[in-house]
Every structure is written in structure tokens, then in C-alpha cells.
Scaffold this motif. Structure first.
Motif, PDB file in Angstrom:
ATOM      1  N   PHE A 103       0.828  -1.204   0.000  1.00 17.64           N
ATOM      2  CA  PHE A 103       0.000   0.000   0.000  1.00 17.64           C
ATOM      3  C   PHE A 103       0.864   1.256   0.000  1.00 17.64           C
ATOM      4  N   GLN A 104       1.912   1.265   0.815  1.00 18.59           N
ATOM      5  CA  GLN A 104       2.764   2.450   0.904  1.00 18.59           C
ATOM      6  C   GLN A 104       3.475   2.740  -0.417  1.00 18.59           C
ATOM      7  N   ARG A 105       3.925   1.695  -1.093  1.00 21.98           N
ATOM      8  CA  ARG A 105       4.694   1.899  -2.332  1.00 21.98           C
ATOM      9  C   ARG A 105       3.821   2.101  -3.563  1.00 21.98           C
ATOM     10  N   PHE A 106       2.671   1.382  -3.606  1.00 21.25           N
ATOM     11  CA  PHE A 106       1.940   1.336  -4.867  1.00 21.25           C
ATOM     12  C   PHE A 106       0.452   1.680  -4.803  1.00 21.25           C
ATOM     13  N   GLY A 121      -2.335   8.559  -4.535  1.00 19.42           N
ATOM     14  CA  GLY A 121      -1.128   9.286  -4.888  1.00 19.42           C
ATOM     15  C   GLY A 121       0.044   8.406  -5.262  1.00 19.42           C
ATOM     16  N   ARG A 122      -0.097   7.077  -5.051  1.00 17.34           N
ATOM     17  CA  ARG A 122       0.959   6.144  -5.417  1.00 17.34           C
ATOM     18  C   ARG A 122       0.744   5.656  -6.856  1.00 17.34           C
ATOM     19  N   PRO A 123       1.741   5.002  -7.464  1.00 13.40           N
ATOM     20  CA  PRO A 123       1.685   4.718  -8.903  1.00 13.40           C
ATOM     21  C   PRO A 123       0.495   3.887  -9.370  1.00 13.40           C
ATOM     22  N   ALA A 124      -0.014   2.966  -8.545  1.00  7.78           N
ATOM     23  CA  ALA A 124      -1.085   2.081  -9.015  1.00  7.78           C
ATOM     24  C   ALA A 124      -2.459   2.453  -8.468  1.00  7.78           C
ATOM     25  N   TRP A 125      -2.548   3.607  -7.824  1.00  5.07           N
ATOM     26  CA  TRP A 125      -3.848   3.998  -7.266  1.00  5.07           C
ATOM     27  C   TRP A 125      -4.807   4.415  -8.386  1.00  5.07           C
ATOM     28  N   VAL A 126      -6.025   3.896  -8.307  1.00  2.00           N
ATOM     29  CA  VAL A 126      -7.073   4.230  -9.273  1.00  2.00           C
ATOM     30  C   VAL A 126      -8.317   4.613  -8.477  1.00  2.00           C
ATOM     31  N   PRO A 127      -8.965   5.738  -8.802  1.00  6.00           N
ATOM     32  CA  PRO A 127     -10.155   6.145  -8.050  1.00  6.00           C
ATOM     33  C   PRO A 127     -11.268   5.108  -8.139  1.00  6.00           C
ATOM     34  N   LYS A 128     -12.095   5.052  -7.091  1.00 12.11           N
ATOM     35  CA  LYS A 128     -13.248   4.152  -7.075  1.00 12.11           C
ATOM     36  C   LYS A 128     -14.453   4.812  -7.726  1.00 12.11           C
TER      37      LYS A 128
END
Length: 211
Positions: free
Chosen positions: A152-155, A159-166
Motif C-alpha cells: 500500500f505504501q509503495r503502490f 497518490g501512489r503509482p497504481a492507485w485508481v479512483p473508485k
């Protein structure tokens, strides 16, 4: 008498089966349990049987993701009619969006050189309502991360590289959907959302309670 009215199983992002969850509830002496899996009521039928066998009152429920004035909040729907056609249609739409979100997360991970496959995440999830925890478990399983917290902290955090809005429906619409399925609408974990200022508007929209 004690009750736990916010519980998840492996039909969303929990790890217990409905039967395991009911057995645990029996061990700790719960008088009532509500199954509030994310955007699904699939586990409710099995949970109802397991609770009946354990002598525990069961409340069919679900946790819906909603928004108000651009802020995310979660609404718990209690005493839902799990056969309600409109509710099931909306949940199916939520589930499709969840699955597409997983594919987009995996695509973003692939774009930064992490060769995770969506099929791996779906196999770990083994449900119709996958979420970020399943991506985190896949990253740990593949050795990319050592722990879920690292994933979670890395990705996966915002705001992290793999975050996608719900996908979110408006809170008034979610409340109305819960009511139309015979349920009570309750605002989940307000301490996490920190959106107390929206409570009067939610009450005006028909909110029945606060967790």
C-alpha cells in the motif's frame, strides 16, 4: 449481549468464509452478526445458515461506497432484501467497475515494470468484488513486496503509482437504494472518513444511523 455489525468475508476483502466467520462469532459469544461485504450480498445466504446453526441472529447487509460534495464515505445497508432486483442490478454494476479497476491497477503496475497479471489478482480474490487488498496480496505473493503495508505504501495508496479512483454513487442515491431494498442506511466509520460536516445533509437525505 454483544453484536458485531460490520464484518467482511472472502466474498469481498475478508479472509474468512461465512461459516468460519459465524463459528468465530460463536466462540466469542456474539448474539448478533451483520455481514457487510463491499458491494455484494453473495455471502448472506450462507452466513444466514451458519448463524442459525450457531444460535446467532443474522442481519443481511452490505457496505456501499458513496460520495457527498466530492468526499468519499461508506454507507452500511442493514436488513436488506437480498433478492431485491434493483439492488442486485446496482451491485452487479458496482462489481463490474471494481473488476475494471483491478485491471487498471495492474496496467499501471505493468507500466512501471512490475509484471503482475490481472488473472493472478482475480484468482486470489476469488469473488465478484475484488479490491486493493487483493492486489496487495498478489504483490506479496509474487515477491514484489514483503508485506501488505509495503504494497500500500509503495503502490496502492492514493497518490501512489497504481492507485485508481473508485466508482461512487451519490450518498442520497445510495440511501434511497438501501431504503428501496427494505434496509436501514447507516454511515460507516465516521472517524475514518472525517466527514462529520456532511451528517446533517445525510440525515436530510434519510440516513437512519451512524456507526
Amino acid at each position: 449481549m454483544f453484536a458485531d455489525l460490520h464484518l467482511h468475508t472472502n466474498f469481498s476483502d475478508g479472509t474468512y468464509t461465512p461459516e468460519e466467520l459465524a463459528a468465530h462469532g460463536q466462540r466469542v459469544g456474539l448474539a448478533a452478526m451483520a455481514l457487510t461485504d463491499h458491494d455484494t450480498v453473495e455471502g448472506c445466504a450462507r452466513m444466514a445458515v451458519a448463524c442459525a446453526q450457531a444460535g446467532i441472529e443474522f442481519i443481511p447487509a452490505a457496505e456501499l461506497t458513496a460520495e457527498m460534495d466530492g468526499h468519499e464515505l461508506h454507507l452500511l445497508g442493514y436488513y436488506l432484501d437480498t433478492d431485491d432486483a434493483r439492488l442486485l442490478a446496482e451491485l452487479a454494476r458496482f462489481q463490474e467497475v471494481r473488476q475494471n479497476r483491478i485491471r487498471e491497477m495492474v496496467a499501471r503496475l505493468n507500466a512501471i515494470g512490475i509484471p503482475l497479471e490481472a488473472a493472478t489478482v482475480f484468482a486470489i480474490a476469488n469473488c465478484r468484488s475484488p479490491g486493493r487488498p487483493h492486489v496487495g496480496r498478489a504483490l506479496v505473493q509474487d515477491g514484489v513486496c514483503q508485506t501488505m503495508d509495503e504494497a500500500f505504501q509503495r503502490f496502492l495508496k492514493k497518490g501512489r503509482p497504481a492507485w485508481v479512483p473508485k466508482f461512487k454513487m451519490s450518498a442520497p442515491t445510495a440511501i434511497e437504494l438501501i431504503h428501496s431494498a427494505g434496509g436501514l442506511a447507516v454511515m460507516a466509520h465516521p472517524g475514518l472518513n472525517r466527514t462529520d460536516e456532511f451528517i446533517p445533509g445525510l440525515v436530510e437525505a434519510g440516513l437512519d444511523g451512524i456507526e
